[in-house]
Write an enzyme that holds these catalytic residues in place. Structure first.
Site, short mmCIF file in Angstrom:
data_model
loop_
_atom_site.label_atom_id
_atom_site.label_comp_id
_atom_site.label_asym_id
_atom_site.label_seq_id
_atom_site.Cartn_x
_atom_site.Cartn_y
_atom_site.Cartn_z
N ARG A 56 -4.91 1.28 18.75
CA ARG A 56 -4.47 0.05 18.53
C ARG A 56 -4.21 -0.85 19.96
O ARG A 56 -4.53 -1.78 20.03
CB ARG A 56 -3.70 -0.31 17.34
CG ARG A 56 -4.21 0.12 16.20
CD ARG A 56 -3.26 -0.44 15.12
NE ARG A 56 -3.98 -0.13 13.67
CZ ARG A 56 -3.31 0.10 12.45
NH1 ARG A 56 -1.92 0.29 12.42
NH2 ARG A 56 -3.98 -0.01 11.51
N ASP A 97 2.70 -1.06 12.03
CA ASP A 97 1.55 -1.56 11.67
C ASP A 97 1.49 -2.88 12.03
O ASP A 97 0.33 -3.67 11.83
CB ASP A 97 1.52 -1.48 10.08
CG ASP A 97 1.06 0.17 9.67
OD1 ASP A 97 0.46 0.71 10.45
OD2 ASP A 97 1.50 0.50 8.69
N LYS A 102 -3.20 5.67 15.57
CA LYS A 102 -3.28 4.94 14.20
C LYS A 102 -4.80 5.07 13.81
O LYS A 102 -5.65 5.75 14.31
CB LYS A 102 -2.81 3.47 14.09
CG LYS A 102 -1.34 3.29 14.64
CD LYS A 102 -0.50 4.16 13.66
CE LYS A 102 -0.36 3.35 12.31
NZ LYS A 102 0.61 4.11 11.33
N LYS A 138 0.90 -1.35 -0.05
CA LYS A 138 0.12 0.03 0.02
C LYS A 138 0.89 1.23 0.11
O LYS A 138 0.62 2.15 -0.75
CB LYS A 138 -0.94 0.04 1.10
CG LYS A 138 -1.88 1.24 1.10
CD LYS A 138 -3.19 0.91 2.27
CE LYS A 138 -2.70 1.10 3.31
NZ LYS A 138 -3.71 1.51 4.50
N SER A 180 8.11 8.76 12.10
CA SER A 180 7.02 8.80 11.09
C SER A 180 7.48 9.06 9.95
O SER A 180 7.85 9.83 9.47
CB SER A 180 5.90 9.77 11.67
OG SER A 180 4.88 9.72 10.65
#
Length: 437
Positions: A350, A319, A346, A25, A171
């Protein structure tokens, strides 16, 4: 009102076979962005046919870029150059794509026209000041809602100046946004990070002819450069492969081959973490696609044991933590995660979502501000899990259901299509017990 789709996950068969995982992605987003800004025509093979990546392509079409689709997973992008984008006539809908919105913030901040970016309910809760802050230091003007969330209202016509930015957060999205703005800025722009993050943008900018210097945790480029069209082959997405790596590791009798998976070294922390826990994962057929290392990953069932996950791995597996939490629940002993506060901002919180869901299934989880201790080894029970519209939470509990003594209902699974179209079809074909309700 139509009811939201859900899954019923239950014990299936040992996972067997050779799988082709959907394309990456992150690389798909960047490939269409950079191709749109290039001079000439670029061909993209392996473009992810997910909702997020299609949203990014649609945004560039709104800004005057012709993008052809000769067949599924292929795009032909007729680049308009760094100065060729047109003002959109309506807000730009990023859907669920945090990558799309944050990278576009850097790009749109430098355009001569105003623009507005919106997203779905989940994206509209995500923090954007981490991007708008450094862009403001360069001279950009971007308004957010009062709490720093979308929509983003970008004021065009600003003159940007290069900066030397020490990012307070690790990030890749923040880094990439600053670098994209830096392409349009006067002088040189550099970014340093507290921990190295994935370098997809740097590698791909170089492939498009940009003179950029980068090393782990640092990147630097000068403004005023143009991009040259090139052809991109997108590798299989490691973050999507992660769910099958974990599933085959914890379901007895399993052996899976995952073909040509991208192994960017800033993306594969989960491999190191699973191996630390005793996983049996080997790499075969190493090659390179689009400047990215790829290999077949062969994973066989192995009894896992708890481990303390090194904080140095956290940025390289941000992720993959939902899948790791399920592996930790299946392992014997305790698994300790620290330094993962980023998980709270996120698509969902999470840490909280995984802790709550695992407790529902009978797993003891001690949650902290920046991590958790998962007490593994319990027999997983039945229960209903709220995914909070987070695709990775949903897929993680589809795995957990394979070890359940009964059935696990996973609610709100529509967003799985943003990153992993036909996850349930691929999973059931490999042996999962999974059906949609």
């Amino acid at each position: 009102m139509t009811a939201s789709p859900y899954w019923i996950a239950h014990k299936g068969q040992p996972l067997q076979g050779s799988l082709t995982i959907p394309s990456d992605k992150s690389v798909s987003h960047r490939s269409v962005m950079f191709a749109a800004l290039a001079d000439g025509v670029s061909h993209i093979d392996g473009f992810l046919e997910g909702e997020d990546t299609r949203a990014t392509a649609a945004i560039f079409a709104q800004m005057g870029v012709r993008i052809d689709t000769p067949s599924p997973s292929q795009r032909v992008v007729h680049g308009v150059g760094v100065d060729g984008l047109k003002a959109p006539s309506a807000p730009l809908d990023c859907g669920n794509a945090g990558t799309g919105m944050r990278l576009l913030a850097g790009l749109l901040a430098a355009q001569p026209f105003d623009s507005v970016m919106v997203g779905d309910e989940s994206l509209s809760r995500r923090p954007m000041r981490r991007v708008t802050g450094p862009l403001a230091l360069m001279g950009a003007k971007i308004d957010t809602d009062a709490d720093g969330t979308p929509p983003l209202r970008v004021h065009g016509g600003q003159s940007l100046t290069g900066i030397d930015f020490a990012s307070p957060v690790a990030s890749a999205q923040v880094k990439s946004a600053v670098l994209l703005a830096g392409l349009y800025a006067d002088g040189e722009t550099s970014v340093s990070e507290p921990h190295p993050t994935r370098d997809y943008s740097e590698r791909m900018l170089r492939a498009f002819g940009v003179d950029i210097a980068f090393s782990p945790g640092k990147a630097r480029l000068r403004g005023g450069q143009r991009l040259r069209a090139t052809d991109i082959v997108v590798p299989a997405d490691f973050s999507s492969a992660a769910f099958f790596l974990v599933a085959a590791s914890i379901i007895p009798g399993s052996e899976l081959r995952l073909r040509a998976v991208g192994l960017n070294p800033r993306r594969t922390g989960l491999l190191a973490a699973l191996r630390l826990m005793g996983a049996d994962i080997s790499e075969e057929n190493h090659a390179e696609q689009g400047g990215e290392a790829v290999a077949d990953l062969v994973v066989r069932y192995a009894p896992l044991h708890g481990a303390e996950i090194p904080e140095a791995l956290v940025p390289d597996m941000i992720d993959e933590f939902p899948a790791l939490f399920v592996a930790a629940a299946a392992a014997q002993g305790n698994t300790v995660v620290r330094g993962a506060a980023e998980l709270r901002v996120k698509e969902s919180d999470r840490l909280a979502a995984m802790a709550t869901g695992l407790r529902t299934l009978g797993v003891q989880v001690d949650e902290t501000d920046d991590g958790a201790t998962i007490h593994g080894g319990a027999v997983l029970g039945s229960g209903t899990i709220e995914s909070h519209g987070d695709h990775r939470i949903a897929m993680a509990f589809a795995i957990a259901g394979q070890l359940s003594s009964g059935e696990v209902r996973v609610n709100d699974i529509a967003n799985v299509a943003t990153s992993f179209p036909d996850f349930d079809g691929l999973a059931t074909g490999a042996g999962f017990g999974l059906r949609q309700g």
